[in-house]
Design a protein around this motif. Sequence first.
Motif, PDB file in Angstrom:
ATOM      1  N   LYS A 110     -72.526  80.890   1.000  1.00 17.79           N
ATOM      2  CA  LYS A 110     -71.660  80.476   2.109  1.00 17.79           C
ATOM      3  C   LYS A 110     -70.976  81.689   2.730  1.00 17.79           C
ATOM      4  O   LYS A 110     -70.915  81.837   3.962  1.00 17.79           O
ATOM      5  CB  LYS A 110     -70.625  79.474   1.614  1.00 17.79           C
ATOM      6  CG  LYS A 110     -69.693  78.917   2.694  1.00 17.79           C
ATOM      7  CD  LYS A 110     -68.791  77.832   2.097  1.00 17.79           C
ATOM      8  CE  LYS A 110     -67.910  77.188   3.172  1.00 17.79           C
ATOM      9  NZ  LYS A 110     -66.904  78.121   3.697  1.00 17.79           N
ATOM     10  N   TYR A 111     -70.460  82.574   1.885  1.00 12.35           N
ATOM     11  CA  TYR A 111     -69.768  83.766   2.379  1.00 12.35           C
ATOM     12  C   TYR A 111     -70.717  84.662   3.181  1.00 12.35           C
ATOM     13  O   TYR A 111     -70.354  85.142   4.273  1.00 12.35           O
ATOM     14  CB  TYR A 111     -69.187  84.543   1.200  1.00 12.35           C
ATOM     15  CG  TYR A 111     -68.509  85.828   1.586  1.00 12.35           C
ATOM     16  CD1 TYR A 111     -67.216  85.832   2.103  1.00 12.35           C
ATOM     17  CD2 TYR A 111     -69.161  87.054   1.444  1.00 12.35           C
ATOM     18  CE1 TYR A 111     -66.589  87.011   2.474  1.00 12.35           C
ATOM     19  CE2 TYR A 111     -68.544  88.240   1.809  1.00 12.35           C
ATOM     20  CZ  TYR A 111     -67.265  88.210   2.322  1.00 12.35           C
ATOM     21  OH  TYR A 111     -66.655  89.389   2.698  1.00 12.35           O
ATOM     22  N   GLU A 164     -71.444  83.191   6.539  1.00 14.98           N
ATOM     23  CA  GLU A 164     -70.318  83.348   7.466  1.00 14.98           C
ATOM     24  C   GLU A 164     -70.225  84.762   8.026  1.00 14.98           C
ATOM     25  O   GLU A 164     -69.532  84.992   9.019  1.00 14.98           O
ATOM     26  CB  GLU A 164     -69.008  82.993   6.755  1.00 14.98           C
ATOM     27  CG  GLU A 164     -68.876  81.509   6.429  1.00 14.98           C
ATOM     28  CD  GLU A 164     -67.688  81.219   5.540  1.00 14.98           C
ATOM     29  OE1 GLU A 164     -67.123  82.184   4.975  1.00 14.98           O
ATOM     30  OE2 GLU A 164     -67.320  80.030   5.394  1.00 14.98           O
TER      31      GLU A 164
END
Length: 241
Positions: A23-24, A27
Amino acid sequence: MPPKNPHILVVDDHKNIREPLAKYLGENGFRVSMAASGAEMDTVVKAASIDLIVLDILMPGEGGLEICRRIRETRDIPVILLTAVASETDRIVGLEIGADDYLTKPFNPRELLARIKGVLRRVNSLPRQYSGIEAGQIGFGTWVLDVDRQVLTKESGGQETALSTVEFRLLMTFLDHPKMVLSRDQLLDMVSSRAANVFDRSIDNQVSRLRKKIEDDGKNPEIVKTVWGGGYMFTLDVVRR
């Protein structure tokens, strides 16, 4: 230049690490795939073009070091190793078998992000590497290299000489860049697809082993010359067949 929106594969058996990390990275502009094992990684790699693999060392079954070694035998995908054990031996072994970088858990995701960007910049700025997919025979001097079998023979039909994976990759790098001076850092990067900040004399040891197999006199080499202050140069003409 690094590819736009590079595709990162996160391989970690812990869901609570794998998913937040994916997820990081997503992003921060990356395309991200995930795998919980070496088998799942193989499926993803076959189906998609992967620019870098973030690989956990301590996984059940096939561990990260074995997976990294297997990747490096057939592909030039950069690998960053993750481990919960701050072992100097694991770090050295991982880098020696071809990992590009190494990070100990727990880590700051921003540090991993910086390392990923650094590895991608370095890999994409290198001269062309041996891709691992060439086939056929290559002649140099009195030697013929069978690329498919990773075996050397004398043109006159002498006894076959087998090469280790590292010796083969090093020789292919020289054959791809004949009569060019290659620094130790360049050779480390091109042969192993990894950072050259381990011990820079490790490439000297590999060159020495290769010389023993292809030189008439390994102590007075004529094929792979040492260029003082520069690195090494392959001196012969290369003929691809």
